[in-house]
Motif scaffolding. Structure first.
Motif, mmCIF file in Angstrom:
data_model
loop_
_atom_site.group_PDB
_atom_site.id
_atom_site.type_symbol
_atom_site.label_atom_id
_atom_site.label_comp_id
_atom_site.label_asym_id
_atom_site.label_seq_id
_atom_site.Cartn_x
_atom_site.Cartn_y
_atom_site.Cartn_z
ATOM 1 N N ARG A 113 0.865 -1.195 0.000
ATOM 2 C CA ARG A 113 0.000 0.000 0.000
ATOM 3 C C ARG A 113 0.891 1.232 0.000
ATOM 4 O O ARG A 113 1.822 1.326 0.804
ATOM 5 C CB ARG A 113 -0.903 0.036 1.249
ATOM 6 C CG ARG A 113 -1.870 -1.125 1.302
ATOM 7 C CD ARG A 113 -2.822 -0.993 2.474
ATOM 8 N NE ARG A 113 -3.522 -2.255 2.699
ATOM 9 C CZ ARG A 113 -4.366 -2.476 3.693
ATOM 10 N NH1 ARG A 113 -4.640 -1.504 4.564
ATOM 11 N NH2 ARG A 113 -4.948 -3.638 3.827
ATOM 12 N N GLU A 115 1.391 4.159 1.319
ATOM 13 C CA GLU A 115 1.021 5.032 2.441
ATOM 14 C C GLU A 115 2.252 5.802 2.876
ATOM 15 O O GLU A 115 3.358 5.526 2.430
ATOM 16 C CB GLU A 115 0.553 4.182 3.623
ATOM 17 C CG GLU A 115 -0.580 3.248 3.284
ATOM 18 C CD GLU A 115 -1.269 2.746 4.532
ATOM 19 O OE1 GLU A 115 -1.856 3.585 5.232
ATOM 20 O OE2 GLU A 115 -1.224 1.539 4.796
ATOM 21 N N GLY A 120 5.229 1.060 12.211
ATOM 22 C CA GLY A 120 4.023 0.233 12.127
ATOM 23 C C GLY A 120 3.211 0.426 10.854
ATOM 24 O O GLY A 120 2.139 -0.139 10.703
ATOM 25 N N TYR A 122 3.949 0.618 6.674
ATOM 26 C CA TYR A 122 4.960 0.492 5.624
ATOM 27 C C TYR A 122 4.284 0.328 4.273
ATOM 28 O O TYR A 122 3.076 0.174 4.193
ATOM 29 C CB TYR A 122 5.881 -0.704 5.931
ATOM 30 C CG TYR A 122 6.365 -0.679 7.359
ATOM 31 C CD1 TYR A 122 7.367 0.206 7.749
ATOM 32 C CD2 TYR A 122 5.769 -1.477 8.325
ATOM 33 C CE1 TYR A 122 7.780 0.275 9.071
ATOM 34 C CE2 TYR A 122 6.171 -1.415 9.659
ATOM 35 C CZ TYR A 122 7.174 -0.536 10.022
ATOM 36 O OH TYR A 122 7.567 -0.457 11.328
ATOM 37 N N ARG A 259 -14.498 -0.168 9.885
ATOM 38 C CA ARG A 259 -13.473 -0.780 9.033
ATOM 39 C C ARG A 259 -13.356 -0.056 7.687
ATOM 40 O O ARG A 259 -14.313 0.481 7.163
ATOM 41 C CB ARG A 259 -13.743 -2.270 8.786
ATOM 42 C CG ARG A 259 -14.056 -3.060 10.030
ATOM 43 C CD ARG A 259 -12.804 -3.391 10.806
ATOM 44 N NE ARG A 259 -11.867 -4.091 9.958
ATOM 45 C CZ ARG A 259 -10.747 -3.537 9.482
ATOM 46 N NH1 ARG A 259 -10.415 -2.321 9.782
ATOM 47 N NH2 ARG A 259 -9.955 -4.230 8.735
ATOM 48 N N LEU A 261 -12.863 -1.033 4.595
ATOM 49 C CA LEU A 261 -13.141 -1.677 3.310
ATOM 50 C C LEU A 261 -14.652 -1.861 3.179
ATOM 51 O O LEU A 261 -15.345 -2.045 4.163
ATOM 52 C CB LEU A 261 -12.435 -3.042 3.220
ATOM 53 C CG LEU A 261 -10.900 -3.024 3.385
ATOM 54 C CD1 LEU A 261 -10.494 -3.065 4.841
ATOM 55 C CD2 LEU A 261 -10.259 -4.166 2.645
ATOM 56 N N VAL A 282 -3.772 -4.114 15.620
ATOM 57 C CA VAL A 282 -2.880 -5.222 15.272
ATOM 58 C C VAL A 282 -3.592 -6.208 14.353
ATOM 59 O O VAL A 282 -2.986 -6.823 13.481
ATOM 60 C CB VAL A 282 -2.428 -5.964 16.551
ATOM 61 C CG1 VAL A 282 -1.363 -6.988 16.217
ATOM 62 C CG2 VAL A 282 -1.903 -4.985 17.576
ATOM 63 N N CYS A 283 -4.891 -6.332 14.525
ATOM 64 C CA CYS A 283 -5.629 -7.367 13.813
ATOM 65 C C CYS A 283 -7.060 -6.877 13.601
ATOM 66 O O CYS A 283 -7.631 -6.248 14.487
ATOM 67 C CB CYS A 283 -5.613 -8.619 14.684
ATOM 68 S SG CYS A 283 -6.671 -9.949 14.142
HETATM 69 P P1 ATP Z 1 -5.097 1.259 9.550
HETATM 70 O O1 ATP Z 1 -6.337 1.837 10.114
HETATM 71 O O2 ATP Z 1 -3.982 1.092 10.556
HETATM 72 O O3 ATP Z 1 -4.647 1.911 8.277
HETATM 73 P P2 ATP Z 1 -6.441 -0.717 7.968
HETATM 74 O O4 ATP Z 1 -7.844 -0.656 8.399
HETATM 75 O O5 ATP Z 1 -6.029 -0.044 6.712
HETATM 76 O O6 ATP Z 1 -5.471 -0.250 9.162
HETATM 77 P P3 ATP Z 1 -6.619 -3.499 7.298
HETATM 78 O O7 ATP Z 1 -6.753 -3.273 5.859
HETATM 79 O O8 ATP Z 1 -7.771 -3.934 8.080
HETATM 80 O O9 ATP Z 1 -5.948 -2.215 7.962
HETATM 81 O O10 ATP Z 1 -5.413 -4.499 7.550
HETATM 82 C C1 ATP Z 1 -5.359 -5.366 8.685
HETATM 83 C C2 ATP Z 1 -4.107 -5.142 9.491
HETATM 84 O O11 ATP Z 1 -2.957 -5.069 8.655
HETATM 85 C C3 ATP Z 1 -4.073 -3.832 10.232
HETATM 86 O O12 ATP Z 1 -4.777 -3.927 11.425
HETATM 87 C C4 ATP Z 1 -2.601 -3.652 10.478
HETATM 88 O O13 ATP Z 1 -2.165 -4.438 11.581
HETATM 89 C C5 ATP Z 1 -2.007 -4.191 9.224
HETATM 90 N N1 ATP Z 1 -1.686 -3.104 8.282
HETATM 91 C C6 ATP Z 1 -2.530 -2.440 7.454
HETATM 92 N N2 ATP Z 1 -1.874 -1.530 6.725
HETATM 93 C C7 ATP Z 1 -0.565 -1.618 7.084
HETATM 94 C C8 ATP Z 1 0.647 -0.956 6.685
HETATM 95 N N3 ATP Z 1 0.645 -0.034 5.749
HETATM 96 N N4 ATP Z 1 1.805 -1.313 7.290
HETATM 97 C C9 ATP Z 1 1.829 -2.262 8.244
HETATM 98 N N5 ATP Z 1 0.737 -2.933 8.663
HETATM 99 C C10 ATP Z 1 -0.443 -2.628 8.097
#
Ligand code: ATP
Ligand code: MG
Length: 427
Positions: A113, A115, A120, A122, A259, A261, A282-283
């Motif tokens: 991604r 970002e 935490g 990447y 969430r 998505l 974390v999850c």
């Molecule tokens: P956040 O709100 O932190 O951006 P997200 O809702 O985009 O998270 P999900 O798509 O649900 O995250 O992904 C599930 C998990 O994957 C997250 O809870 C996080 O632990 C991990 N994760 C998501 N994006 C990243 C990232 N860019 N780098 C590291 N870990 C990530």
């Protein structure tokens, strides 16, 4: 000197001092999923861009601004996978895994991604995820949550993560809530930031997800999703809550958890921690009962979660520090002189036959005893096995403990494996 080339920003090397920790985490996860009867699925890292647009949703952070999308040489639009669920559903539909079937699957691997990199967060990161198909009751929701809770238990970090849950209800209920939310947001439009104002019209539920404290304070009085739930979703959610309590899992209902998505419905959940600063989730996971059909398959209910491995490893490092270090070797074999070197080589091989769990490292490159013992120490080994000319004549080896205050001992070749096993506690 030639200019050095560096890794892409936000994409990390996993160096030897960390790969031991990663392996331990991955092995533990594999063990836990096996204990629950889940099977691995591996899908390609690159998929058609359409797959993610159609599943994750056009008006989401991921699709709007985070995807690594490029044109293949033949002009097709491809994307490095930003998450695992869409690929899993695509593969299941393609290979007929879902229709009239139940599947309990898991995957682990890199995701991409674009970002802003920070602790935490990447651009290449790794997720472990589970996906269950063909079951629609709260019992399986509880199972996947229990599976995630077991991971915290085996990693010794249960006290440092908290479970938040919510229900998004059916698509119709969400539509009704959407209208109520838009009405509320319109009244407070002047206090919203630009992003939220834009989302108010394109994807209003996403406003609830805003990280802006000012927006969050406006949302404190927003209508609650839980008040708009349809009867069936309400029942599903109350059973989920009851079963979680029966299973001894503490949780907090967070009515603003939506969430990031689009495909989720009914149960959504996140495990969050205070120990990682801003990147506290974390999850995260939930139900996505409509996605299989939306991607062209026969309808199949589904539930799953994804866990960020970098955040898990960071958390373990923060909580457990040096306990997380690993040694390259258990036993380091030192040999003095050519004859001893030849014998040591064979001896090491037969010890590897007898002690398959033992990490046995052979000194190479010669040198005197002092130099070899220095290397032995650096390897992290618990014991140095020393062979010199006297030992060869007597068919013995000297075992010198390197970490504990124990005296060294001379052991006959035939007894070496057994003695080493007790010294380093492997069988
Ligand atoms: P956040 O709100 O932190 O951006 P997200 O809702 O985009 O998270 P999900 O798509 O649900 O995250 O992904 C599930 C998990 O994957 C997250 O809870 C996080 O632990 C991990 N994760 C998501 N994006 C990243 C990232 N860019 N780098 C590291 N870990 C990530
Ligand atoms: Mg994100």
């Amino acid at each position: 000197m030639a200019k050095t080339i560096q890794a892409i920003r936000g994409m990390n090397d996993c160096l030897p001092q960390m790969s031991g920790a990663w392996n331990r985490v991955e092995e533990t996860i594999r063990q836990v999923v096996a204990n629950y009867g889940y099977q691995e699925i591996r899908t390609p890292i690159v998929e058609s861009t359409d797959l993610f647009k159609r599943s994750i949703g056009e008006v989401t952070d991921i699709v709007e601004k985070e995807m690594y999308t490029f044109e293949d040489r033949n002009g097709d639009s491809l994307t490095l996978r930003p998450e695992g669920t869409a690929s899993c559903v695509r593969a299941g539909n393609e290979h007929g895994l879902f229709y009239n079937q139940q599947q309990r699957l898991w995957y682990m691997g890199p995701m991409f991604r674009h970002e802003r990199p920070q602790k935490g967060r990447y651009r290449q990161f790794h997720q472990f995820g589970v996906e269950v198909y063909g079951l629609d009751g709260p019992d399986i929701d509880v199972e996947v949550i229990l599976l995630s809770a077991r991971l915290w238990k085996v990693f010794g970090m249960s006290e440092h993560v908290k479970l938040q849950i919510n229900s998004l209800g059916s698509n119709e209920a969400r539509q009704a809530y959407r209208d109520a939310l838009v009405a509320f947001l319109t009244k407070h439009e002047d206090k919203l930031d630009e992003d939220s104002r834009r989302r108010m019209t394109t994807n209003p539920l996403r406003v609830l997800d805003s990280k802006n404290p000012q927006v969050q304070s406006v949302l404190a009085d927003a209508p609650s999703l839980l008040d708009c739930l349809d009867v069936d979703s309400k029942e599903h959610f109350s059973q989920l809550c009851e079963r979680l309590s029966q299973a001894g899992i503490q949780y907090e209902v967070n009515p603003r958890l939506v969430r990031g998505l689009d495909y989720y419905n009914r149960t959504v959940f996140e495990w969050v921690t205070d120990s990682l600063g801003a990147q506290g989730t974390v999850c995260a996971g939930g139900r996505y009962d409509g996605l299989v059909e939306q991607l062209g398959g026969k309808p199949s209910p589904a539930v799953g979660f994804a866990l960020g491995l970098e955040r898990l490893v960071l958390l373990l490092e923060t909580l457990q520090g040096s306990a997380f270090e690993h040694a390259a070797a258990d036993v380091y074999v030192c040999a003095l002189g050519q004859e001893a070197e030849a014998t040591a080589l064979n001896l090491a091989e037969s010890l590897r036959d007898e002690l398959p769990q033992c990490k046995l490292m052979m000194h190479c490159g010669g040198g005197n005893m002092k130099k070899q013992l220095k290397r032995a120490d650096k390897s992290g080994a618990k014991v140095a096995l020393i062979l010199g000319s006297e030992e060869i004549t007597n068919r013995t080896a000297t075992l010198k403990p390197l970490r504990l205050e124990q005296s060294q001992q001379t052991v006959e070749f035939d007894n070496l494996a057994a003695t080493i096993a007790t010294l380093i506690e492997v069988k």
